[in-house]
Design a protein around this motif. Sequence first.
Motif, PDB file in Angstrom:
ATOM      1  N   ASN A  59      24.931 -55.632  13.386  1.00 42.37           N
ATOM      2  CA  ASN A  59      25.041 -54.832  12.042  1.00 42.37           C
ATOM      3  C   ASN A  59      23.637 -54.615  11.454  1.00 42.37           C
ATOM      4  OD1 ASN A  59      25.223 -54.073   9.255  1.00 42.37           O
ATOM      5  ND2 ASN A  59      27.164 -55.046   9.268  1.00 42.37           N
ATOM      6  N   ASP A  60      23.214 -53.399  11.446  1.00 38.48           N
ATOM      7  CA  ASP A  60      21.805 -52.993  10.832  1.00 38.48           C
ATOM      8  C   ASP A  60      21.421 -53.622   9.584  1.00 38.48           C
ATOM      9  OD1 ASP A  60      21.139 -51.773  13.357  1.00 38.48           O
ATOM     10  OD2 ASP A  60      21.530 -49.863  12.646  1.00 38.48           O
ATOM     11  N   GLN A  61      22.438 -53.499   8.800  1.00 40.10           N
ATOM     12  CA  GLN A  61      22.391 -54.136   7.218  1.00 40.10           C
ATOM     13  C   GLN A  61      22.339 -55.707   7.278  1.00 40.10           C
ATOM     14  OE1 GLN A  61      25.508 -53.030   4.766  1.00 40.10           O
ATOM     15  NE2 GLN A  61      25.428 -50.923   5.097  1.00 40.10           N
ATOM     16  N   PHE A  62      22.824 -56.654   8.288  1.00 42.35           N
ATOM     17  CA  PHE A  62      22.506 -57.976   8.216  1.00 42.35           C
ATOM     18  C   PHE A  62      21.224 -58.099   9.002  1.00 42.35           C
ATOM     19  CE2 PHE A  62      22.924 -62.076  10.364  1.00 42.35           C
ATOM     20  CZ  PHE A  62      23.065 -62.733   9.317  1.00 42.35           C
ATOM     21  N   LEU A  63      20.906 -57.541   9.845  1.00 42.42           N
ATOM     22  CA  LEU A  63      19.397 -57.657  10.291  1.00 42.42           C
ATOM     23  C   LEU A  63      18.216 -57.336   9.337  1.00 42.42           C
ATOM     24  CD1 LEU A  63      19.939 -56.142  14.059  1.00 42.42           C
ATOM     25  CD2 LEU A  63      19.795 -58.421  13.408  1.00 42.42           C
ATOM     26  N   ARG A  64      18.651 -56.350   8.659  1.00 40.38           N
ATOM     27  CA  ARG A  64      17.613 -55.990   7.646  1.00 40.38           C
ATOM     28  C   ARG A  64      17.491 -57.240   6.389  1.00 40.38           C
ATOM     29  NH1 ARG A  64      19.626 -50.929   3.728  1.00 40.38           N
ATOM     30  NH2 ARG A  64      21.157 -53.007   3.401  1.00 40.38           N
ATOM     31  N   ALA A  65      18.602 -57.513   6.175  1.00 38.58           N
ATOM     32  CA  ALA A  65      18.939 -58.669   5.184  1.00 38.58           C
ATOM     33  C   ALA A  65      18.034 -59.839   5.507  1.00 38.58           C
ATOM     34  CB  ALA A  65      20.157 -59.096   4.793  1.00 38.58           C
ATOM     35  N   ILE A  66      18.235 -60.380   7.096  1.00 34.42           N
ATOM     36  CA  ILE A  66      17.330 -61.493   7.399  1.00 34.42           C
ATOM     37  C   ILE A  66      15.922 -61.137   7.491  1.00 34.42           C
ATOM     38  CG2 ILE A  66      16.840 -62.587   9.413  1.00 34.42           C
ATOM     39  CD1 ILE A  66      19.540 -61.953  10.580  1.00 34.42           C
ATOM     40  N   LYS A  67      15.452 -59.939   7.550  1.00 33.14           N
ATOM     41  CA  LYS A  67      14.194 -59.560   7.558  1.00 33.14           C
ATOM     42  C   LYS A  67      13.671 -59.637   6.160  1.00 33.14           C
ATOM     43  CE  LYS A  67      11.139 -55.372   7.805  1.00 33.14           C
ATOM     44  NZ  LYS A  67      11.077 -54.062   8.276  1.00 33.14           N
ATOM     45  N   ASN A  68      14.518 -59.082   5.152  1.00 33.23           N
ATOM     46  CA  ASN A  68      14.041 -59.094   3.663  1.00 33.23           C
ATOM     47  C   ASN A  68      13.934 -60.626   3.314  1.00 33.23           C
ATOM     48  OD1 ASN A  68      13.755 -56.331   3.551  1.00 33.23           O
ATOM     49  ND2 ASN A  68      15.722 -56.325   2.755  1.00 33.23           N
ATOM     50  N   THR A  69      14.973 -61.414   3.741  1.00 27.17           N
ATOM     51  CA  THR A  69      15.004 -62.799   3.273  1.00 27.17           C
ATOM     52  C   THR A  69      13.844 -63.552   3.802  1.00 27.17           C
ATOM     53  OG1 THR A  69      17.349 -62.862   3.460  1.00 27.17           O
ATOM     54  CG2 THR A  69      16.197 -65.059   3.164  1.00 27.17           C
ATOM     55  N   PHE A  70      13.263 -63.384   4.823  1.00 24.85           N
ATOM     56  CA  PHE A  70      12.183 -64.141   5.396  1.00 24.85           C
ATOM     57  C   PHE A  70      10.817 -63.388   4.621  1.00 24.85           C
ATOM     58  CE2 PHE A  70      14.629 -65.609   8.961  1.00 24.85           C
ATOM     59  CZ  PHE A  70      14.040 -66.825   9.042  1.00 24.85           C
ATOM     60  N   ILE A  71      10.795 -62.242   4.447  1.00 28.54           N
ATOM     61  CA  ILE A  71       9.385 -61.638   3.747  1.00 28.54           C
ATOM     62  C   ILE A  71       9.505 -62.220   2.275  1.00 28.54           C
ATOM     63  CG2 ILE A  71       8.517 -59.434   2.982  1.00 28.54           C
ATOM     64  CD1 ILE A  71       9.501 -58.120   5.419  1.00 28.54           C
ATOM     65  N   ILE A  72      10.712 -62.014   1.600  1.00 21.34           N
ATOM     66  CA  ILE A  72      10.562 -62.462   0.036  1.00 21.34           C
ATOM     67  C   ILE A  72      10.397 -64.036  -0.058  1.00 21.34           C
ATOM     68  CG2 ILE A  72      12.125 -62.938  -1.866  1.00 21.34           C
ATOM     69  CD1 ILE A  72      13.438 -60.176  -1.289  1.00 21.34           C
ATOM     70  N   GLY A 243      15.234 -55.205  -0.934  1.00 19.91           N
ATOM     71  CA  GLY A 243      15.737 -56.232  -1.884  1.00 19.91           C
ATOM     72  C   GLY A 243      17.174 -56.911  -1.287  1.00 19.91           C
ATOM     73  N   ASP A 244      17.682 -56.262  -0.388  1.00 25.78           N
ATOM     74  CA  ASP A 244      19.101 -56.925   0.084  1.00 25.78           C
ATOM     75  C   ASP A 244      18.673 -58.321   0.937  1.00 25.78           C
ATOM     76  OD1 ASP A 244      21.642 -57.206   0.277  1.00 25.78           O
ATOM     77  OD2 ASP A 244      21.845 -55.881   2.270  1.00 25.78           O
ATOM     78  N   VAL A 245      19.422 -59.293   0.643  1.00 24.26           N
ATOM     79  CA  VAL A 245      18.865 -60.623   1.225  1.00 24.26           C
ATOM     80  C   VAL A 245      20.326 -61.147   1.991  1.00 24.26           C
ATOM     81  CG1 VAL A 245      16.802 -61.233   0.030  1.00 24.26           C
ATOM     82  CG2 VAL A 245      19.207 -61.973  -0.698  1.00 24.26           C
ATOM     83  N   ILE A 246      20.259 -62.235   2.781  1.00 26.59           N
ATOM     84  CA  ILE A 246      21.182 -62.744   3.385  1.00 26.59           C
ATOM     85  C   ILE A 246      22.429 -63.209   2.372  1.00 26.59           C
ATOM     86  CG2 ILE A 246      22.464 -64.419   4.710  1.00 26.59           C
ATOM     87  CD1 ILE A 246      19.717 -64.628   6.257  1.00 26.59           C
ATOM     88  N   ASN A 247      21.965 -63.549   1.266  1.00 25.30           N
ATOM     89  CA  ASN A 247      23.027 -64.033   0.420  1.00 25.30           C
ATOM     90  C   ASN A 247      23.593 -63.036  -0.438  1.00 25.30           C
ATOM     91  OD1 ASN A 247      23.104 -67.060   0.767  1.00 25.30           O
ATOM     92  ND2 ASN A 247      21.287 -67.348  -0.639  1.00 25.30           N
ATOM     93  N   SER A 248      22.925 -61.943  -0.690  1.00 25.65           N
ATOM     94  CA  SER A 248      23.352 -60.837  -1.583  1.00 25.65           C
ATOM     95  C   SER A 248      24.478 -59.919  -0.361  1.00 25.65           C
ATOM     96  CB  SER A 248      22.455 -59.989  -1.903  1.00 25.65           C
ATOM     97  OG  SER A 248      21.701 -59.267  -0.874  1.00 25.65           O
ATOM     98  N   PHE A 249      24.092 -60.005   1.069  1.00 27.17           N
ATOM     99  CA  PHE A 249      25.131 -59.384   1.866  1.00 27.17           C
ATOM    100  C   PHE A 249      26.222 -60.126   1.906  1.00 27.17           C
ATOM    101  CE2 PHE A 249      26.343 -59.491   6.395  1.00 27.17           C
ATOM    102  CZ  PHE A 249      26.402 -58.027   6.609  1.00 27.17           C
TER     103      PHE A 249
END
Length: 294
Positions: A59-72, A243-249
């Motif tokens: 899921n591209d959205q989940f992978l994006r959420a992982i990336k955003n979580t680590f960056i933030i 802005g989308d992170v794992i917990n918001s996903f």
Amino acid sequence: MRREWQIYLMLLPVLIWFVVFLYKPMYGLQIAFKDYSIFRGVAGSPWIGFEHFQTLFGNDQFLRAIKNTFIISSLSLLVGFPVPIILALMFNEIRNERYKRTAQTIVYLPHFISLVIIAGIVISVFSPSTGVINLALQKLGFEPIYFLTRPEWFRPIFIGTGIWQEAGFQSIVYLAAIAGVNPSLYESAVVDGASRWQMMWKITLPSILPTIIIMLIIRIGNLLEVGFELIILLYQPATYQTGDVINSFIYRQGLQGAQYDLAAAAGLFNAVVAFILVMAANTISRRVSKTSLW
């Protein structure tokens, strides 16, 4: 236990809280490996193994959420972690007690404000029409910026808000550590002609270093636990990109999309990575500095 039963009785509410809210819910983690149905329940839902995890990592959205979580989280750690330490050192150097208490009260206060109110303040401050920031920009001849709809501005606003809200309250831990420093060390340094700056670098900081390391280990363990409540209050589809992170996903998939099994799989992944991080940080700290949580 018979002799100190009063102490164990005082501990009982905490133990009950852990059992009810942390250990008992672990029973539900198995739905991450099942095709969960509300009507069949946890026990009656069929077992499907790691299918949900395969879906997540495709899921591209989940992978994006992982990336955003680590960056933030990494930026918050890099920028935000030293701030409470600096505040504590600054408070320790204030000699006027009245001014010191007033300053501490002001910087502690945001911690006790509801996140909903914090989000309202942020939205008001960065409003394109009535926000203080945009009014100042217009006075300087610039066009107003729609900060909360611009992906590139979401992370700085979120991280800055988090530092403003929590840095003062987190400095209490370091102030308590500074209070435990042996005063005779400072007296000896004064006799030797050390300046206050030298005493801070040579006495205060080394003395509170174990506390700093312990707090750093805890912070690393919570690296994936981004304050998603504030994110949910501030973000919108236009800022999902940054802005989308794992917990918001998990929130969108589990509560809004009713995909409880998929959300449980994402939550389990989050917990496993956090466990690995805290174990690694503790091991490295124990080997390098001889200070660790266990």
